[in-house]
Design a protein around this motif. Sequence first.
Motif, short mmCIF file in Angstrom:
data_model
loop_
_atom_site.label_atom_id
_atom_site.label_comp_id
_atom_site.label_asym_id
_atom_site.label_seq_id
_atom_site.Cartn_x
_atom_site.Cartn_y
_atom_site.Cartn_z
N UNK A 53 0.73 -1.50 -0.12
CA UNK A 53 0.14 -0.22 0.05
C UNK A 53 1.15 1.00 0.59
N UNK A 54 2.20 1.23 0.71
CA UNK A 54 3.06 2.77 0.66
C UNK A 54 3.10 3.13 -1.28
N UNK A 55 3.86 1.68 -1.49
CA UNK A 55 4.97 2.35 -2.73
C UNK A 55 3.68 2.14 -4.07
N UNK A 56 2.36 1.11 -3.95
CA UNK A 56 1.96 0.41 -4.92
C UNK A 56 2.69 0.56 -5.86
N UNK A 57 3.69 -0.68 -6.02
CA UNK A 57 4.30 -1.19 -7.39
C UNK A 57 5.09 -2.30 -6.87
N UNK A 58 5.78 -3.10 -8.57
CA UNK A 58 6.07 -4.28 -8.52
C UNK A 58 7.35 -3.51 -8.15
N UNK A 59 7.71 -5.49 -7.52
CA UNK A 59 7.26 -6.10 -7.49
C UNK A 59 7.42 -6.33 -5.85
N UNK A 60 6.52 -7.15 -5.24
CA UNK A 60 6.48 -7.83 -4.18
C UNK A 60 6.30 -9.68 -4.39
N UNK A 61 7.28 -9.88 -3.30
CA UNK A 61 6.99 -11.57 -2.95
C UNK A 61 6.36 -11.37 -2.19
N UNK A 62 5.49 -12.79 -1.74
CA UNK A 62 4.92 -13.20 -0.92
C UNK A 62 5.38 -14.62 -0.38
N UNK A 63 5.69 -14.94 0.31
CA UNK A 63 6.21 -16.03 1.28
C UNK A 63 5.59 -16.43 2.54
N UNK A 64 4.52 -17.32 2.00
CA UNK A 64 3.31 -17.48 3.54
C UNK A 64 2.92 -16.90 3.57
N UNK A 65 2.10 -16.27 2.76
CA UNK A 65 0.97 -14.78 3.09
C UNK A 65 1.23 -13.55 4.17
N UNK A 66 3.48 -13.66 3.91
CA UNK A 66 3.96 -12.82 4.02
C UNK A 66 3.98 -11.65 3.10
N UNK A 67 4.41 -10.47 2.80
CA UNK A 67 4.33 -9.44 1.79
C UNK A 67 6.03 -8.78 1.83
N UNK A 68 6.98 -8.68 0.91
CA UNK A 68 7.86 -8.20 1.45
C UNK A 68 8.09 -7.08 0.02
#
Length: 226
Positions: A53-68
Amino acid sequence: MASNQKEEVKLFGIVGSPFVVRVEIALNLKGVQYKFVEEKKGEFSDTLIKYNPVYKKVPVLVHNDKPISESLVILEYIDETWKQNPILPSDPHKRALARFWSKFIDDKCLDAARKVAFSLDEKEREEGFKELELAFQFLEDELKDKFFGGEEIGIVDITGVFIAFWVPIIQEAIGLKLLTSEKFPKLYKWSQDFNNHQVVKEKLPNRETQLAFFKARYESIVASKD
């Protein structure tokens, strides 16, 4: 293979984004299986915006439902989570230097390259060219081995995928000569070795598609001046 069979790894990205490709190369190097969730530029999904929600851009890695979020942060997370084939040195000083040069590439090379590729102003494009030339000289002087990571690719090499793969395409699209074997022999050879590394090659986007994009973009810039 990932160390835990129950792990779920998703990568939200755009095809052809250098920042996303960084993450794909790191995951490939580690042998981590993941699901690629394709996003469309300018039409990001609600899921992506929820995860970043902060930067609203890719990439986003989601590991076991936790986004980075943020590619350099993701690279470090991948290295700390999956220990095989490390991309950051274990020595604290070398580790700090690797972080320094990764940030240098983002701070000094990417904005300059954007000016060269996309600026409508001739003076700004020349300024970008000079900035890139200076940055490349620093990298040329820093490169001591086959890769910035030594004999194996590391975080600085992965961060520099934009230089190795995209800069030659931009050069060809707009008729510039910058990253050449005459001007920067070590950096040029590095770019060839890096692009041809099996782990990297498998994750690079189609070169012709990228070239067509930059040519079309440049032609539209030229046309807008007439």
